[in-house]
Design an enzyme around this catalytic site. Structure first.
Site, PDB file in Angstrom:
ATOM      1  N   CYS A 123       0.832  -1.203   0.000  1.00 27.31           N
ATOM      2  CA  CYS A 123       0.000   0.000   0.000  1.00 27.31           C
ATOM      3  C   CYS A 123       0.863   1.247   0.000  1.00 27.31           C
ATOM      4  O   CYS A 123       1.854   1.326   0.718  1.00 27.31           O
ATOM      5  CB  CYS A 123      -0.903   0.021   1.229  1.00 27.31           C
ATOM      6  SG  CYS A 123      -2.295  -1.081   1.104  1.00 27.31           S
ATOM      7  N   HIS A 124       0.452   2.220  -0.800  1.00 26.85           N
ATOM      8  CA  HIS A 124       1.132   3.510  -0.830  1.00 26.85           C
ATOM      9  C   HIS A 124       0.708   4.333   0.380  1.00 26.85           C
ATOM     10  O   HIS A 124      -0.426   4.230   0.844  1.00 26.85           O
ATOM     11  CB  HIS A 124       0.764   4.270  -2.112  1.00 26.85           C
ATOM     12  CG  HIS A 124       1.302   3.645  -3.337  1.00 26.85           C
ATOM     13  ND1 HIS A 124       0.659   2.606  -3.972  1.00 26.85           N
ATOM     14  CD2 HIS A 124       2.432   3.884  -4.041  1.00 26.85           C
ATOM     15  CE1 HIS A 124       1.373   2.243  -5.027  1.00 26.85           C
ATOM     16  NE2 HIS A 124       2.453   3.002  -5.096  1.00 26.85           N
ATOM     17  N   GLU A 177      -7.565   1.304   3.018  1.00 20.27           N
ATOM     18  CA  GLU A 177      -7.717   2.142   4.205  1.00 20.27           C
ATOM     19  C   GLU A 177      -9.089   1.952   4.839  1.00 20.27           C
ATOM     20  O   GLU A 177      -9.209   1.896   6.062  1.00 20.27           O
ATOM     21  CB  GLU A 177      -7.455   3.605   3.848  1.00 20.27           C
ATOM     22  CG  GLU A 177      -6.003   3.930   3.606  1.00 20.27           C
ATOM     23  CD  GLU A 177      -5.419   3.452   2.270  1.00 20.27           C
ATOM     24  OE1 GLU A 177      -4.202   3.584   2.086  1.00 20.27           O
ATOM     25  OE2 GLU A 177      -6.184   2.952   1.409  1.00 20.27           O
ATOM     26  N   ASP A 233     -11.318  -6.259  21.843  1.00 19.56           N
ATOM     27  CA  ASP A 233     -10.395  -6.088  22.958  1.00 19.56           C
ATOM     28  C   ASP A 233     -11.083  -5.481  24.171  1.00 19.56           C
ATOM     29  O   ASP A 233     -10.875  -5.923  25.300  1.00 19.56           O
ATOM     30  CB  ASP A 233      -9.206  -5.211  22.542  1.00 19.56           C
ATOM     31  CG  ASP A 233      -8.270  -4.958  23.692  1.00 19.56           C
ATOM     32  OD1 ASP A 233      -7.730  -5.945  24.260  1.00 19.56           O
ATOM     33  OD2 ASP A 233      -8.058  -3.781  24.050  1.00 19.56           O
TER      34      ASP A 233
END
Length: 162
Positions: free
Chosen positions: A75-76, A111, A125
Site C-alpha cells: 500500500c502507498h 484504508e 479487545d
C-alpha cells in the site's frame, strides 16, 4: 494473468503511481461483530470496564486507516482527506461502517477495510472480558469511486451480494 506487484526478477515491489492523474477517491467498507445481547446492552449503557467502547473504537479505526501503509506491504502512503466510522447496534451485535476519502493517485479501499478491521478488533479487545465468544465477520468493500478502474458498488456486477 499478469501480476502487477512483481518486478522482472519475480520479486515483490510497490507499483509506481507517479504518472497517474490525481482524482477524488472514496471507499466505503463494512463489518460486523456478533456478540451476546448482554454485551450489546453493556456497550449501550456504558458499563464496559475499559471505557466508552464506541468512542475508543472509532478513534482506533481512524488511526488504523492512517496507518494502513505501515501494515499492508504494497500500500502507498497516501494523504487522507477524511475518515468517518459509524456504528449500528443490533440486539445480536454491532455493525461497523467506514468511509475514507482522498484526492490522489491511488484508491483508499485498503484504508477503509483496515479502518473497519481495527475498529472491530478494538471492540473485541474492550469487550473480551465479558464475551470471549464474539465473532468478527463480513468485512467487505461496499463501494469505491474514482480512479482509472472506475466505480464499484457491491451488488452491481459482482458475484457476491452483501
Amino acid at each position: 494473468m499478469e501480476f502487477t506487484h512483481f518486478n522482472d526478477a519475480g520479486r515483490a515491489y510497490m507499483v509506481e503511481v507517479g504518472d497517474k492523474d490525481d482524482s477524488k477517491r472514496t471507499a466505503v467498507a463494512k463489518g460486523r461483530i456478533e456478540m451476546g445481547a448482554e454485551t450489546v446492552e453493556m456497550i449501550k449503557e456504558g458499563m464496559v470496564k475499559k471505557g466508552d467502547v464506541l468512542s475508543v473504537s472509532q478513534i482506533a479505526g481512524i488511526m488504523g486507516a492512517k496507518k494502513t501503509s505501515d501494515l499492508i506491504p504494497m500500500c502507498h502512503n497516501i494523504p487522507l482527506t477524511g475518515v468517518d466510522i459509524s456504528f449500528n447496534l443490533k440486539e445480536d451485535g454491532l455493525e461497523i461502517r467506514a468511509e475514507v476519502k482522498t484526492v490522489g493517485k491511488t484508491g483508499v479501499e485498503m484504508e477503509a477495510l483496515t479502518a473497519v478491521s481495527i475498529t472491530a478488533l478494538t471492540v473485541y479487545d474492550m469487550c473480551k472480558s465479558v464475551d470471549k465468544a464474539m465473532v468478527i465477520e463480513e468485512i467487505a468493500l461496499l463501494k469505491k469511486t474514482g480512479g482509472k478502474s472506475g466505480d464499484f458498488i457491491r451488488g452491481e456486477g459482482d458475484e457476491k451480494d452483501s
